[in-house]
Write a protein that holds these residues in place. Structure first.
Motif, short mmCIF file in Angstrom:
data_model
loop_
_atom_site.label_atom_id
_atom_site.label_comp_id
_atom_site.label_asym_id
_atom_site.label_seq_id
_atom_site.Cartn_x
_atom_site.Cartn_y
_atom_site.Cartn_z
N GLY A 219 -4.99 6.71 8.15
CA GLY A 219 -4.11 8.12 6.89
C GLY A 219 -6.07 8.02 6.53
O GLY A 219 -7.02 9.40 5.34
N THR B 82 0.20 4.13 -2.59
CA THR B 82 0.22 5.44 -2.91
C THR B 82 1.37 6.00 -3.28
O THR B 82 1.10 7.02 -3.89
CB THR B 82 0.29 5.48 -1.09
N ASN C 45 -7.92 12.07 6.08
CA ASN C 45 -8.13 12.38 5.29
C ASN C 45 -9.91 13.04 5.46
O ASN C 45 -10.80 14.06 4.78
CB ASN C 45 -8.31 11.31 4.22
N ALA D 75 1.01 -1.52 0.10
CA ALA D 75 0.10 -0.26 -0.52
C ALA D 75 0.30 1.79 -0.19
O ALA D 75 0.47 2.59 -0.88
CB ALA D 75 -0.99 0.10 0.94
N HIS D 76 1.95 1.32 0.75
CA HIS D 76 3.30 2.10 1.03
C HIS D 76 3.58 2.46 -0.75
O HIS D 76 3.70 4.00 -0.93
CB HIS D 76 4.06 1.79 1.80
N HIS E 249 -2.00 8.55 3.75
CA HIS E 249 -1.59 7.19 4.06
C HIS E 249 0.28 6.63 3.94
O HIS E 249 0.65 6.32 4.59
CB HIS E 249 -2.89 6.30 2.78
N HIS E 250 0.00 7.52 2.69
CA HIS E 250 1.76 7.33 2.63
C HIS E 250 2.26 8.38 3.37
O HIS E 250 3.84 7.66 3.78
CB HIS E 250 2.06 7.98 0.74
N TRP F 266 -5.91 11.31 0.58
CA TRP F 266 -6.00 10.00 1.24
C TRP F 266 -4.82 9.28 1.32
O TRP F 266 -4.53 8.93 1.71
CB TRP F 266 -7.36 9.01 0.26
N ALA F 267 -4.73 9.45 -0.51
CA ALA F 267 -3.40 8.85 -0.48
C ALA F 267 -2.08 9.46 -0.06
O ALA F 267 -0.81 8.58 0.15
CB ALA F 267 -2.67 8.36 -1.77
N ALA G 47 1.16 6.40 -6.81
CA ALA G 47 -0.02 7.38 -7.60
C ALA G 47 -0.16 8.42 -6.66
O ALA G 47 -0.18 9.37 -7.89
CB ALA G 47 -1.10 6.74 -6.23
N LEU G 48 0.91 9.19 -5.66
CA LEU G 48 1.56 10.45 -5.42
C LEU G 48 2.06 11.11 -6.47
O LEU G 48 2.56 12.16 -7.40
CB LEU G 48 1.86 10.99 -4.56
#
Lengths: 102, 119
Positions: free
Chosen positions: A91, A8, A95, A4-5, A58-59, A54-55, A11-12
């Motif tokens: 996270g 994200t 958000n 997930a790290h 979370h990141h 959100w990403a 994605a970022l």
């Protein structure tokens, strides 16, 4: 959680490219700026921004987890489980709080 | 932090030694301070005018710092992803180059744009 790290993060990465393009459009003025402004304020645009922040949260929490591990702390099994839960819940919570405050 | 032997051997599997490890952590720590500003900027840009926000030299300075730090961090992060999944040598080098251009190119575009907005 580590995937997930990574996800994200990726994605970022593309979010950052999009943010740079958005700034360029705004600076160009005229039609480009209007398009950028409208896109960001549209419903799909807002949905994308919601997912992007959100990403980011979370990141960031995941990154703090990694920094903690760098110091040698937090490797016990209970700690790892709590850190994972904290990252996920934190996270999402951050958000929601951010968007509520907007 | 590269010993003469490490230099001679090409600094390990990633060919980068400890430099990237340190840079990634350093930018990450910088981001802990910069992310609140970036979120504040995002909120201001969403509700207000970009020109008004970037008229402030403090906003400009923090934004430039953020752009540089983020570019470094995202470039290293994506490099690790590319190195993990792409093993075809030509493809890997091409993507690594594209990654560097995209990350630093985007930072330059962002910096030039925000300075223009602030003028």
């Amino acid at each position: 959680m580590s995937i997930a790290h990574r996800i994200t993060g990726a994605a970022l990465y593309f979010g950052a490219l999009a943010a740079a393009a958005w700034l360029a459009a705004m600076a160009s003025g005229g039609d480009a700026a209007a398009l950028a402004r409208d896109a960001a304020r549209s419903l799909p645009g807002q949905a994308v921004l919601f997912l992007a922040t959100w990403a980011l949260f979370h990141h960031m929490l995941g990154g703090m987890r990694h920094l903690l591990w760098d110091t040698g702390r937090g490797y016990s099994l209970p700690a790892i489980e709590w850190l994972a839960r904290g990252t996920l819940a934190g996270g999402l919570l951050l958000n929601l709080l951010f968007w509520a405050a907007l | 932090m590269a010993t003469p032997l490490a230099r001679a051997r090409g600094l390990g599997a990633g060919h980068g030694g400890t430099g990237h490890f340190i840079k990634q952590r350093a930018t990450a720590i910088a981001h802990l301070a910069l992310v609140p500003f970036v979120l504040y900027a995002g909120a201001a840009l969403a509700t207000g005018e970009a020109r008004t926000f970037f008229a402030s030299p403090v906003h400009q300075a923090l934004s430039v710092l953020a752009a540089i730090s983020i570019a470094t961090h995202m470039r290293i992060g994506m490099q690790v992803i590319i190195e993990d999944y792409i093993h075809h040598e030509t493809r890997r080098w091409a993507l690594l180059a594209l990654n560097a251009f995209a990350a630093y190119g985007a930072a330059v575009v962002a910096i030039v744009s925000l300075l223009a907005l602030g003028r």
